[in-house]
Scaffold this active site. Structure first.
Site, PDB file in Angstrom:
ATOM      1  N   GLU A  43      35.893  42.134  31.242  1.00 17.36           N
ATOM      2  CA  GLU A  43      36.428  40.956  30.829  1.00 17.36           C
ATOM      3  C   GLU A  43      35.402  39.915  30.427  1.00 17.36           C
ATOM      4  OE1 GLU A  43      39.298  39.801  34.049  1.00 17.36           O
ATOM      5  OE2 GLU A  43      37.586  38.961  35.219  1.00 17.36           O
ATOM      6  N   ASP A  87      35.585  30.613  36.027  1.00 14.28           N
ATOM      7  CA  ASP A  87      35.480  30.661  34.313  1.00 14.28           C
ATOM      8  C   ASP A  87      34.878  29.501  33.842  1.00 14.28           C
ATOM      9  OD1 ASP A  87      36.856  32.915  35.346  1.00 14.28           O
ATOM     10  OD2 ASP A  87      38.895  32.143  35.092  1.00 14.28           O
TER      11      ASP A  87
END
Ligand SMILES: *[C@@H]1O[C@H](CO)[C@@H](O)[C@H](O)[C@H]1NC(C)=O
Ligand SMILES: *[C@@H]1O[C@H](CO)[C@@H](O)[C@H](O)[C@H]1NC(C)=O
Ligand SMILES: *[C@@H]1O[C@H](CO)[C@@H](O)[C@H](O)[C@H]1NC(C)=O
Length: 324
Positions: A196, A29
């Site tokens: 997401e 991420d």
């Protein structure tokens, strides 16, 4: 022989400096900013802190110390992002409150820098929580027609994207969150029904959201594209979802599950770059093994981003442009 030597010297001095992916191990991420001549890389820690690597080149990030800039009361920190507003840096992230035990404990928060240095240090500023759903995660800040909105993901019956009005970078406006994307295409539901990691992307007066789709525990985790095409950001019908993924695994390059990205500019502001994580094996899982990688991208005549395919590990790529 002499000619080869001369050519070699020229190439070396004209200076196409190179870097190779990955730029950081164990860094899922990822998010990167370029600011006043430095690149700053932050990523999921899966712990109660976030840390930043700082260097003048992408290759230099590999040797940069990973400095802790924020420690919070809680655990399992995910998906940090840095956004600068009015001189301050805001660190958006997802974490669990102390004493909670499973993934459903994840909620969104924001921390604020003391001054104008991306290295912080940071202190907790606000919780950005809408109650009522099993999980909220992956917060980001988007600006549309001069107004700030929080974009993030939540789990209801499937894992979807939402948008939420803000009155400033750290305060929720009255109201509720609004769903703007649910996984519906086949390529969004491999291994799990997941949307997401929504990330804002602006180009030529157009506003896009690039998001991650399918399960991050599969090689089929990938990026999709939304565009704001109306007048009301809170209305799902004012967002257009493009029918095909825009970035996905490349078996020839041994890159699997590329996703949960950020965007940044070259130091001179002329080039667009994407930073993302990926697995080196099709058996890779959704955990800290995923490494951060970066590559340049361009724009098509239709005004849409062209991300190409994920570059292989160890291949020399040209550093971002840094000429002033
Ligand atoms: C990083 O450190 C290694 C090992 O000390 C060294 O060989 C390499 O040149 C360094 N790279 C950069 C970009 O500083
Ligand atoms: C963007 O919008 C501004 C203000 O309306 C306009 O002046 C400019 O030409 C637009 N740029 C592009 C690339 O459409
Ligand atoms: C959303 O936008 C559509 C199309 O403009 C409109 O018909 C609908 O009433 C809007 N919904 C809300 C809740 O505003």
């Amino acid at each position: 022989m002499f000619m080869l030597l001369v050519i070699g010297l020229l190439v070396a001095t004209v200076g196409t400096e190179a870097f190779t992916n990955p730029i950081a191990p164990n860094a899922p991420d990822p998010w990167m900013v370029s600011y006043e001549g430095f690149y700053y890389l932050i990523a999921t820690s899966w712990d109660n802190y976030f840390s930043i690597r700082k260097a003048t080149t992408l290759e230099g990030l590999k040797n940069a110390s990973n400095t802790v800039v924020y420690t919070f009361d809680g655990h399992t920190g995910w998906a940090p992002e840095l956004h600068q507003v009015d001189g301050k840096w805001y660190l958006y992230y997802t974490s669990c409150a102390p004493g909670t035990e499973n993934y459903a404990c994840h909620r969104n928060h924001v921390a604020e820098s003391v001054g104008d240095d991306p290295m912080g240090p940071y202190s907790h500023k606000a919780d950005l929580i809408d109650d009522g759903d099993p999980m909220e995660l992956d917060p980001s800040l988007i600006k549309i027609n001069g107004k700030f909105y929080l974009i993030a993901s939540f789990i209801a019956d499937t894992q979807q994207l939402y948008i939420r009005e803000l009155t400033n970078p750290y305060t929720l406006a009255p109201g509720v969150k609004h769903m703007i994307s649910a996984p519906t295409y086949d390529w969004e539901i491999e291994g799990g029904t997941t949307n997401e990691g929504p990330e804002p992307l602006y180009h030529d007066n157009r506003t896009f959201i690039v998001y991650s789709a399918s399960s991050c525990a599969t090689p089929d985790y990938k990026l999709g594209l939304l565009e704001f095409v109306g007048t009301d950001p809170l209305n799902i019908t004012h967002w257009k979802k493009y029918p095909n993924p825009v970035f996905q695994k490349d078996e020839g390059h041994h890159v699997y599950g590329p996703g949960h990205n950020g965007f940044f500019k070259s130091a001179d502001g002329t080039e667009d770059w994407i930073v993302y994580h990926a697995n080196s094996s099709p058996d890779g899982v959704c955990y800290m093994d995923r490494s951060s990688r970066a590559q340049k991208f361009t724009w098509g005549a239709d005004g849409l981003p062209i991300f190409g395919v994920p570059e292989a590990e160890g291949v020399e790529l040209e550093e971002p442009s840094s000429e002033q």
